[in-house]
Design an enzyme around this catalytic site. Structure first.
Site, PDB file in Angstrom:
ATOM      1  N   TYR A 292      25.766  99.123  15.195  1.00 25.69           N
ATOM      2  CA  TYR A 292      25.112  98.303  14.036  1.00 25.69           C
ATOM      3  C   TYR A 292      25.822  97.279  13.317  1.00 25.69           C
ATOM      4  O   TYR A 292      27.048  97.142  13.495  1.00 25.69           O
ATOM      5  CB  TYR A 292      24.050  99.381  13.253  1.00 25.69           C
ATOM      6  CG  TYR A 292      23.095 100.067  14.152  1.00 25.69           C
ATOM      7  CD1 TYR A 292      21.958  99.340  14.927  1.00 25.69           C
ATOM      8  CD2 TYR A 292      23.091 101.559  14.178  1.00 25.69           C
ATOM      9  CE1 TYR A 292      21.207 100.044  15.659  1.00 25.69           C
ATOM     10  CE2 TYR A 292      22.338 102.177  15.149  1.00 25.69           C
ATOM     11  CZ  TYR A 292      21.071 101.412  15.746  1.00 25.69           C
ATOM     12  OH  TYR A 292      20.317 102.055  16.628  1.00 25.69           O
TER      13      TYR A 292
ATOM     14  N   GLN B   3      19.816 108.118   4.967  1.00 27.78           N
ATOM     15  CA  GLN B   3      20.964 107.034   5.468  1.00 27.78           C
ATOM     16  C   GLN B   3      20.156 105.639   5.738  1.00 27.78           C
ATOM     17  O   GLN B   3      19.144 105.488   6.114  1.00 27.78           O
ATOM     18  CB  GLN B   3      21.229 107.330   7.139  1.00 27.78           C
ATOM     19  CG  GLN B   3      22.276 106.583   7.589  1.00 27.78           C
ATOM     20  CD  GLN B   3      22.401 106.791   9.089  1.00 27.78           C
ATOM     21  OE1 GLN B   3      21.681 106.410   9.847  1.00 27.78           O
ATOM     22  NE2 GLN B   3      23.662 107.621   9.411  1.00 27.78           N
TER      23      GLN B   3
ATOM     24  N   GLY C 278      23.641 117.648  16.113  1.00 30.97           N
ATOM     25  CA  GLY C 278      22.539 116.937  16.582  1.00 30.97           C
ATOM     26  C   GLY C 278      21.486 117.306  17.585  1.00 30.97           C
ATOM     27  O   GLY C 278      20.396 117.734  17.178  1.00 30.97           O
ATOM     28  N   ARG C 279      21.944 117.001  18.622  1.00 27.43           N
ATOM     29  CA  ARG C 279      21.194 117.067  19.881  1.00 27.43           C
ATOM     30  C   ARG C 279      20.611 118.668  20.117  1.00 27.43           C
ATOM     31  O   ARG C 279      19.579 118.932  20.475  1.00 27.43           O
ATOM     32  CB  ARG C 279      21.647 116.703  21.190  1.00 27.43           C
ATOM     33  CG  ARG C 279      21.847 115.491  21.191  1.00 27.43           C
ATOM     34  CD  ARG C 279      22.694 114.795  22.464  1.00 27.43           C
ATOM     35  NE  ARG C 279      22.853 113.482  22.613  1.00 27.43           N
ATOM     36  CZ  ARG C 279      23.796 112.666  21.701  1.00 27.43           C
ATOM     37  NH1 ARG C 279      24.732 113.229  21.133  1.00 27.43           N
ATOM     38  NH2 ARG C 279      23.917 111.368  22.053  1.00 27.43           N
TER      39      ARG C 279
ATOM     40  N   ARG D 152      28.896 106.566   7.087  1.00 28.94           N
ATOM     41  CA  ARG D 152      29.268 106.964   8.651  1.00 28.94           C
ATOM     42  C   ARG D 152      29.920 105.914   9.164  1.00 28.94           C
ATOM     43  O   ARG D 152      29.438 104.860   9.411  1.00 28.94           O
ATOM     44  CB  ARG D 152      27.831 107.226   9.291  1.00 28.94           C
ATOM     45  CG  ARG D 152      27.977 107.718  10.797  1.00 28.94           C
ATOM     46  CD  ARG D 152      26.815 108.169  11.480  1.00 28.94           C
ATOM     47  NE  ARG D 152      26.831 109.465  11.828  1.00 28.94           N
ATOM     48  CZ  ARG D 152      26.149 110.094  12.804  1.00 28.94           C
ATOM     49  NH1 ARG D 152      25.190 109.580  12.945  1.00 28.94           N
ATOM     50  NH2 ARG D 152      26.449 111.436  13.054  1.00 28.94           N
TER      51      ARG D 152
END
Length: 330
Positions: A172, A99, A314-315, A221
């Site tokens: 971002y 990424q 993810g987590r 993404r």
């Protein structure tokens, strides 16, 4: 179990529909791949129980660096380290995408050595009180950043990654262009239309495609919805996703916009599902959904309900390297 079924991204065969989405580990001093980073990903590959690993965000230039311990794909000298990482993940049985990212207004001068930049001289709604006002980019500078992404994608391919993902979420730079909350321009990259707000994405996709060839998978993404008044909407997300697929995107990874990694209005598993489902119904490429998914049953239900083609955990995987192994044994 649909989660266990293979799927293709372009011509790339993925053994199952479970994805480890990119999550910053802080294991990369000076931007370099370390043995500790390789071990982290190998453990979570769990002998191929995770079909696809998208490695944590790599900065495309010093200007776009987010942290001192962030991974780099900004220089050709980074390729050898990434080859080591890719080799370790492949040996563990998973496919892997890199990424690539530019932090934009989220970058700190103390880290980059230069003032932060953004589409407009606007602070993020989530900025800290002492945040530095970013400088608005010129069109020439935008083109340079697009070229930096393309160069990083070439390094990704040279390192052996199975594909590359443009990070356009979580506040971002590319997400800053897409969000009306931070994009107040009125030129070809401006806030007046979804096409203009998505232009930096579509131009970057085409530049990457021209460098890596027609067969190399390119993903985005997309933080398609800000979940804030005056921000981008699910309808904007769908329009932008269609434009990106038309430009050559092979895989849409749907997440949050300026709001970050959480949906402030929904904490249920798969809380970005309204966006991912709408995109899935509009495009002909696989769509990934992440967000608060902690059990295999939750992942399976989201797939069965047509809310996505692949599921990112993810987590739960960040905390427990054996999560995927147990999920695939159910």
């Amino acid at each position: 179990m649909l989660l266990k079924q293979p799927i293709k991204i372009k011509e790339l065969e993925i053994s199952n529909r479970l994805v480890l989405p990119p999550m910053h580990t802080g294991k990369c001093p000076d931007g370099k791949v370390t043995p500790e980073l390789c071990e982290y990903y190998v453990r979570r590959a769990a002998d191929g129980c995770v079909g696809l690993i998208i490695t944590e965000f790599s900065y495309v230039s010093q200007q776009g660096r987010a942290t001192l311990v962030q991974l780099s794909l900004a220089d050709d000298s980074d390729i050898e380290g990434h080859k080591m990482l890719v080799g370790a993940i492949h040996a563990a049985g998973s496919r892997t995408f890199s990424q690539i990212n530019h932090a934009g207004a989220a970058a700190l001068k103390e880290i980059t050595g230069c003032d932060p930049v953004a589409p407009s001289e606007v602070l993020s709604p989530r900025a800290k009180k002492d945040a530095r006002l970013p400088r608005a980019l010129t069109v020439e500078e935008i083109h340079k950043i697009e070229d930096d992404y393309a160069a990083a994608a070439v390094r990704s391919k040279a390192a052996g990654y199975d594909g590359v993902e443009i990070h356009g979420a979580h506040g971002y730079l590319y997400n800053q262009f897409f969000s009306p909350l931070m994009n107040h321009r009125h030129d070809e990259y401006g806030c007046d239309t979804v096409e203009n707000r998505a232009r930096i994405f579509t131009e970057t996709i085409r530049k990457i495609r021209s460098k890596v060839g027609k067969d190399y998978p390119v993903a985005v993404r997309l933080g398609g919805c800000d979940y804030m008044d005056g921000g981008s909407t699910i309808e904007d997300c769908v329009k932008a996703a269609c434009l990106m697929v038309e430009a050559g995107c092979d895989f849409m990874d749907i997440s949050g916009g300026i709001c970050g990694t959480m949906n402030p209005h929904d904490q249920n598993p798969g809380y970005f599902w309204e966006s991912s489902k709408a995109v899935k119904e509009a495009v002909d490429v696989p769509v990934l959904l992440t967000g608060g998914i902690t059990t295999a049953a939750q992942a399976e239900n989201l797939l069965m309900e047509g809310k996505a083609d692949m599921i990112g955990v993810g987590r739960a995987l960040f905390k427990d390297a054996d999560w995927a192994r147990r999920a695939m044994d159910e």
